[in-house]
Every structure is written in C-alpha cells, then in structure tokens.
Design an enzyme around this catalytic site. Structure first.
Site, PDB file in Angstrom:
ATOM      1  N   ASN A 139       0.763  -1.287  -0.129  1.00 60.70           N
ATOM      2  CA  ASN A 139       0.056   0.057  -0.078  1.00 60.70           C
ATOM      3  C   ASN A 139       0.948   1.189  -0.088  1.00 60.70           C
ATOM      4  OD1 ASN A 139      -2.784   0.885   2.316  1.00 60.70           O
ATOM      5  ND2 ASN A 139      -2.408   1.631   0.196  1.00 60.70           N
ATOM      6  N   ASN A 150      -6.414  10.240  -1.608  1.00 62.43           N
ATOM      7  CA  ASN A 150      -6.405   9.071  -2.690  1.00 62.43           C
ATOM      8  C   ASN A 150      -6.092   9.344  -4.006  1.00 62.43           C
ATOM      9  OD1 ASN A 150      -7.587   7.411  -0.337  1.00 62.43           O
ATOM     10  ND2 ASN A 150      -9.500   8.253  -0.592  1.00 62.43           N
ATOM     11  N   CYS A 204      -5.986   5.812   7.165  1.00 60.67           N
ATOM     12  CA  CYS A 204      -5.000   4.675   6.478  1.00 60.67           C
ATOM     13  C   CYS A 204      -4.174   3.937   7.429  1.00 60.67           C
ATOM     14  CB  CYS A 204      -4.433   5.262   5.140  1.00 60.67           C
ATOM     15  SG  CYS A 204      -3.442   3.929   4.537  1.00 60.67           S
ATOM     16  N   GLY A 205      -4.431   2.818   7.797  1.00 55.02           N
ATOM     17  CA  GLY A 205      -3.736   2.051   8.530  1.00 55.02           C
ATOM     18  C   GLY A 205      -2.385   1.701   8.314  1.00 55.02           C
ATOM     19  N   ASN A 227     -13.199   5.169   9.369  1.00 50.88           N
ATOM     20  CA  ASN A 227     -13.774   5.302   7.894  1.00 50.88           C
ATOM     21  C   ASN A 227     -14.551   3.924   7.767  1.00 50.88           C
ATOM     22  OD1 ASN A 227     -11.796   3.281   7.876  1.00 50.88           O
ATOM     23  ND2 ASN A 227     -10.595   4.158   6.343  1.00 50.88           N
ATOM     24  N   HIS A 254     -16.376   0.582   6.048  1.00 49.07           N
ATOM     25  CA  HIS A 254     -16.292  -0.324   5.587  1.00 49.07           C
ATOM     26  C   HIS A 254     -17.259  -1.337   5.679  1.00 49.07           C
ATOM     27  CE1 HIS A 254     -11.756   0.013   5.835  1.00 49.07           C
ATOM     28  NE2 HIS A 254     -12.208   0.655   6.830  1.00 49.07           N
ATOM     29  N   GLU A 260     -10.550  -0.484  -2.379  1.00 48.56           N
ATOM     30  CA  GLU A 260     -10.553   0.947  -1.398  1.00 48.56           C
ATOM     31  C   GLU A 260     -11.065   1.826  -2.072  1.00 48.56           C
ATOM     32  OE1 GLU A 260      -7.068   2.068   1.097  1.00 48.56           O
ATOM     33  OE2 GLU A 260      -5.982   0.443   0.221  1.00 48.56           O
ATOM     34  N   CYS A 315      -4.914  -3.102   2.818  1.00 47.51           N
ATOM     35  CA  CYS A 315      -5.529  -2.033   3.637  1.00 47.51           C
ATOM     36  C   CYS A 315      -5.628  -2.289   5.124  1.00 47.51           C
ATOM     37  CB  CYS A 315      -7.001  -2.066   3.008  1.00 47.51           C
ATOM     38  SG  CYS A 315      -8.313  -0.636   3.873  1.00 47.51           S
ATOM     39  N   THR A 334      -6.750  -0.310   7.619  1.00 47.80           N
ATOM     40  CA  THR A 334      -8.245  -0.370   8.263  1.00 47.80           C
ATOM     41  C   THR A 334      -8.887  -1.561   7.752  1.00 47.80           C
ATOM     42  OG1 THR A 334      -8.853   1.405   6.812  1.00 47.80           O
ATOM     43  CG2 THR A 334      -7.984   2.088   8.671  1.00 47.80           C
ATOM     44  N   GLY A 335      -8.966  -1.820   6.554  1.00 52.48           N
ATOM     45  CA  GLY A 335      -9.727  -3.029   6.271  1.00 52.48           C
ATOM     46  C   GLY A 335      -9.424  -4.174   6.753  1.00 52.48           C
TER      47      GLY A 335
END
Length: 261
Positions: free
Chosen positions: A11, A60, A69-70, A145, A147, A195, A204, A206-207
């Site tokens: 990422n 983005n 964004c983790g 955010n 998901h 994303e 991702c 946070t995903g």
C-alpha cells in the site's frame, strides 16, 4: 515538490512533510498515476499538530481525502523517527478519524514495524446488499472510516474488480465505502480489498482491522488475541479487544525524489 515514497505491505503513498497545498486534489491525481506520474495509492502530508505530536492528511489517487489509512499511518511513524523529526518511540498522530497512538519497534536504530492503537471499532448488524443481481451478506464496520466486510468461500478466484467497484458506490453508501472480501482459513484470514477512491490495492490496514472485528463478532476469530490477516502485499497482525483494535505491521522506504511541473 520533494517526496518520499513508502509502502506498507504494498500500500504505497508519496509522503510530503508540510501542509497540503490548495491544488492537492490535482496533484494527487497527477502524481499517483503509475504511467504518467510517480505512481502511488495517493499522497500523505505530514505536519506538526496542536493536538498531537504530528498530523497526517491522506489524499487518494482520485483526489478525494480519506479519514484514515492503517498502512499509511505506520509509514508516518517510520518517516518522522528515521528522518529525525522525533526521538519518541511512542507518539501520537492526529487524523480525521481522531488521534492515534503509535509504538515503534527498531532494529539497529531504524524503525521496522509499527503498532497502532486504532481506537474504537463499531461493528453493525449484517445487511443484505445486491450488485448485478447477486446478493451479499455484508457486515458494516467503522474504523474511523466506513467498511463493509463480505466473507466468501473462495476469495482468490472472486472477481473483486467487478463487484468492488459496484459496491463502493452503492446507493446504500452515498459517500462511498471500502469493501473487504475475506475467507476464513486454518490459522489466518485471507483478505482482498477494494479501497474507496483507489480501487484494488495490495493491502488496507483499516480494512484488516474491520475484517478481524467482524470475524470476532461472528465467532470466526478470537477476541483478545492477535489474528493474522494475509493480504496481497503481506501479513498484518490484528487484535480486537473490548471494541478496540490494535494493528501491527511493517513500514518501508522505497525511494525519494522531486516532482516537476
């Protein structure tokens, strides 16, 4: 514009120390292009904060601003330490989804892994959502955010390039949503991601947090223990505990350069 390209599990973002300029949307679109620009999932600006040690803003590849964004925030921790902006190994970063606490792990004076206390996670009741006449059971999760997590039996062969694009902009999510497709394996969770604002990415953070949180709620993973999430770009360790989530993973420098108009 001087930049440092960094990546966390593939990422990748361009990191700039300073405030975001007025034409940041234009710059994010231009320089994120992998053929006519530098190539990245977006731009991240780092600056001093009045509320925390540092502040980060994420834009983005389509120019839209992300709340969190983790993988990106782990690289922020490595950036500010390795470049001498701080000598703290525990520091705070202000984001649009709140202040996050980072713990840096070093190897011979260089940060290799970063743990991030991502704060409270909100896991909502499952919903049924339709895309191209196909019904999905999805778990909405907020990690600062938005998901939705969809568990599948064969995530490797699932056409996320088709359904991710549709679900991201589904009418149920007027502001868009990140979409995680996951499969429960023996000893880990396999996850692929679409994303919001960037499309398919290798990872991702946070995903992964959203996926483990949803898995715990469904009984697929254990609370208070680290769960391994395997993404296209590598592995993250995620622990869900008392509606709070902690993420641990790598952060790496790729290159440094300067853009020209």
């Amino acid at each position: 514009m001087k930049f440092t390209k960094m990546q966390g599990l593939g990422n990748d973002y361009l990191y700039i120390y300073g405030e975001a300029p007025e034409n940041v949307k234009e710059l994010a679109i231009k320089y994120s292009d992998r053929h006519f620009g530098v190539g990245s999932d977006g731009l991240i600006f780092i600056s001093p904060s009045e509320k925390a040690d540092f502040k980060m803003r994420i834009f983005n590849a389509d120019g839209s601003e992300a709340k969190m964004c983790g993988n990106g925030i782990r690289c922020v921790g490595k950036y500010v330490y390795d470049k001498g902006y701080t000598d703290k190994t525990t520091l705070t970063v202000e984001t649009l989804s709140g202040i996050k606490t980072l713990t840096l792990s070093q190897y011979y004076g260089e940060v290799k892994t970063v743990s991030v206390d991502m704060g409270k996670v909100i896991v909502e009741k499952d919903i049924v959502i339709t895309a191209q006449n196909k019904e999905f059971t999805a778990t909405p999760v907020s990690v600062g955010n938005p998901h939705i997590v969809i568990f599948l039996k064969d995530v490797e062969n699932f056409p996320i390039e088709i359904y991710g694009k549709i679900l991201e902009k589904h009418e149920m999510f007027p502001d868009g949503v990140n979409v995680e497709f996951a499969e429960i394996k023996d000893g880990y969770i396999r996850m692929r991601v679409w994303e919001r604002g960037s499309g398919i990415t290798l990872a991702c953070g946070t995903g992964a947090c959203a996926t483990v949180s949803a898995a715990v709620k469904k009984g697929f993973a254990r609370e208070n223990e680290f769960t391994t999430v395997r993404l296209d770009g590598g592995e993250l360790k995620i622990k869900y505990q008392n509606e709070n989530v902690v993420m641990t993973g790598s952060a790496e420098f790729v290159a440094e350069g300067e853009t020209y108009d």
